[in-house]
Design a protein around this motif. Structure first.
Motif, PDB file in Angstrom:
ATOM      1  N   THR A   1       0.821  -1.213   0.000  1.00 54.53           N
ATOM      2  CA  THR A   1       0.000   0.000   0.000  1.00 54.53           C
ATOM      3  C   THR A   1       0.854   1.262   0.000  1.00 54.53           C
ATOM      4  O   THR A   1       0.508   2.238  -0.655  1.00 54.53           O
ATOM      5  CB  THR A   1      -0.990   0.026   1.186  1.00 54.53           C
ATOM      6  OG1 THR A   1      -0.275  -0.085   2.409  1.00 54.53           O
ATOM      7  CG2 THR A   1      -2.014  -1.078   1.072  1.00 54.53           C
ATOM      8  N   SER A   2       1.975   1.240   0.700  1.00 57.51           N
ATOM      9  CA  SER A   2       2.840   2.430   0.713  1.00 57.51           C
ATOM     10  C   SER A   2       3.481   2.684  -0.642  1.00 57.51           C
ATOM     11  O   SER A   2       3.499   3.816  -1.128  1.00 57.51           O
ATOM     12  CB  SER A   2       3.940   2.279   1.764  1.00 57.51           C
ATOM     13  OG  SER A   2       3.391   2.302   3.052  1.00 57.51           O
TER      14      SER A   2
ATOM     15  N   TRP B   1      -4.296  11.640  -0.492  1.00 59.29           N
ATOM     16  CA  TRP B   1      -3.945  10.254  -0.806  1.00 59.29           C
ATOM     17  C   TRP B   1      -3.471   9.491   0.423  1.00 59.29           C
ATOM     18  O   TRP B   1      -3.632   8.276   0.494  1.00 59.29           O
ATOM     19  CB  TRP B   1      -2.880  10.199  -1.896  1.00 59.29           C
ATOM     20  CG  TRP B   1      -3.437  10.529  -3.229  1.00 59.29           C
ATOM     21  CD1 TRP B   1      -3.207  11.665  -3.958  1.00 59.29           C
ATOM     22  CD2 TRP B   1      -4.342   9.740  -4.001  1.00 59.29           C
ATOM     23  NE1 TRP B   1      -3.916  11.615  -5.133  1.00 59.29           N
ATOM     24  CE2 TRP B   1      -4.623  10.442  -5.187  1.00 59.29           C
ATOM     25  CE3 TRP B   1      -4.947   8.506  -3.811  1.00 59.29           C
ATOM     26  CZ2 TRP B   1      -5.464   9.952  -6.173  1.00 59.29           C
ATOM     27  CZ3 TRP B   1      -5.788   8.015  -4.790  1.00 59.29           C
ATOM     28  CH2 TRP B   1      -6.042   8.734  -5.953  1.00 59.29           C
ATOM     29  N   ILE B   2      -2.873  10.178   1.379  1.00 57.19           N
ATOM     30  CA  ILE B   2      -2.423   9.496   2.591  1.00 57.19           C
ATOM     31  C   ILE B   2      -3.627   8.936   3.338  1.00 57.19           C
ATOM     32  O   ILE B   2      -3.631   7.773   3.751  1.00 57.19           O
ATOM     33  CB  ILE B   2      -1.596  10.436   3.480  1.00 57.19           C
ATOM     34  CG1 ILE B   2      -0.274  10.759   2.790  1.00 57.19           C
ATOM     35  CG2 ILE B   2      -1.348   9.813   4.860  1.00 57.19           C
ATOM     36  CD1 ILE B   2       0.575  11.773   3.513  1.00 57.19           C
TER      37      ILE B   2
ATOM     38  N   GLU C   1      -4.988   5.993   1.387  1.00 58.87           N
ATOM     39  CA  GLU C   1      -4.135   4.806   1.503  1.00 58.87           C
ATOM     40  C   GLU C   1      -4.289   4.143   2.868  1.00 58.87           C
ATOM     41  O   GLU C   1      -4.337   2.918   2.976  1.00 58.87           O
ATOM     42  CB  GLU C   1      -2.673   5.187   1.250  1.00 58.87           C
ATOM     43  CG  GLU C   1      -1.706   4.032   1.286  1.00 58.87           C
ATOM     44  CD  GLU C   1      -1.065   3.852   2.644  1.00 58.87           C
ATOM     45  OE1 GLU C   1      -0.682   2.710   2.949  1.00 58.87           O
ATOM     46  OE2 GLU C   1      -0.950   4.826   3.406  1.00 58.87           O
TER      47      GLU C   1
ATOM     48  N   ARG D   1       0.285   4.854  -2.136  1.00 55.73           N
ATOM     49  CA  ARG D   1       0.619   6.181  -1.627  1.00 55.73           C
ATOM     50  C   ARG D   1       1.693   6.881  -2.463  1.00 55.73           C
ATOM     51  O   ARG D   1       1.480   8.008  -2.931  1.00 55.73           O
ATOM     52  CB  ARG D   1       1.077   6.105  -0.178  1.00 55.73           C
ATOM     53  CG  ARG D   1       1.367   7.480   0.411  1.00 55.73           C
ATOM     54  CD  ARG D   1       1.963   7.436   1.778  1.00 55.73           C
ATOM     55  NE  ARG D   1       1.062   6.879   2.759  1.00 55.73           N
ATOM     56  CZ  ARG D   1       1.268   6.950   4.063  1.00 55.73           C
ATOM     57  NH1 ARG D   1       2.332   7.542   4.531  1.00 55.73           N
ATOM     58  NH2 ARG D   1       0.403   6.416   4.906  1.00 55.73           N
TER      59      ARG D   1
END
Length: 131
Positions: A71-72, A97-98, A101, A76
């Protein structure tokens, strides 16, 4: 619970908290907005840690790492780069977006936990009935 308890004063006193580190008006304004926007998502981060720990406790030691890394680095980071470099959004706009995510990661942790819990329960039941 502690995250929620700490989140309330941080959100209530966001401007003085930011001003403690940098007193420029623009920095305080942007920092305050980011604290207000991102703070609630850190409650989800607590659930992510709980699910990751529960999975490790059940013997699934890799899923937490994979979910965090995927996911990072696949949601993100590309979203931030595309938002800022290609779409020309500001850093503040790209910070959305953070939150997205973190929410996606929470859902993935929840589904992985439920799936793995059923697998472990089925194995435990099978072993118990065989004994």
């Amino acid at each position: 619970i502690s995250t929620v308890v700490l989140m309330v004063p941080v959100m209530a006193f966001a401007s003085p908290v930011v001003a403690f580190f940098n007193s420029k008006d623009e920095v305080v304004q942007i920092g305050t907005m980011l604290l207000h926007w991102l703070s609630p998502f850190y409650v989800l981060c607590c659930f992510n840690q709980i699910y990751s720990g529960a999975l490790r406790g059940m013997g699934n030691t890799k899923t937490g790492f994979y979910l965090n890394a995927i996911t990072s680095w696949c949601i993100r980071a590309p979203a931030m780069i595309i938002s800022i470099r290609l779409l020309g959004l500001t850093l503040v706009q790209a910070y959305w977006w953070i939150g997205f995510e973190i929410a996606v990661r929470s859902l993935l942790f929840h589904f992985c936990y439920r799936k793995y819990r059923k697998t472990v329960a089925a194995q435990f039941t099978k072993e118990e009935s065989a004994a």
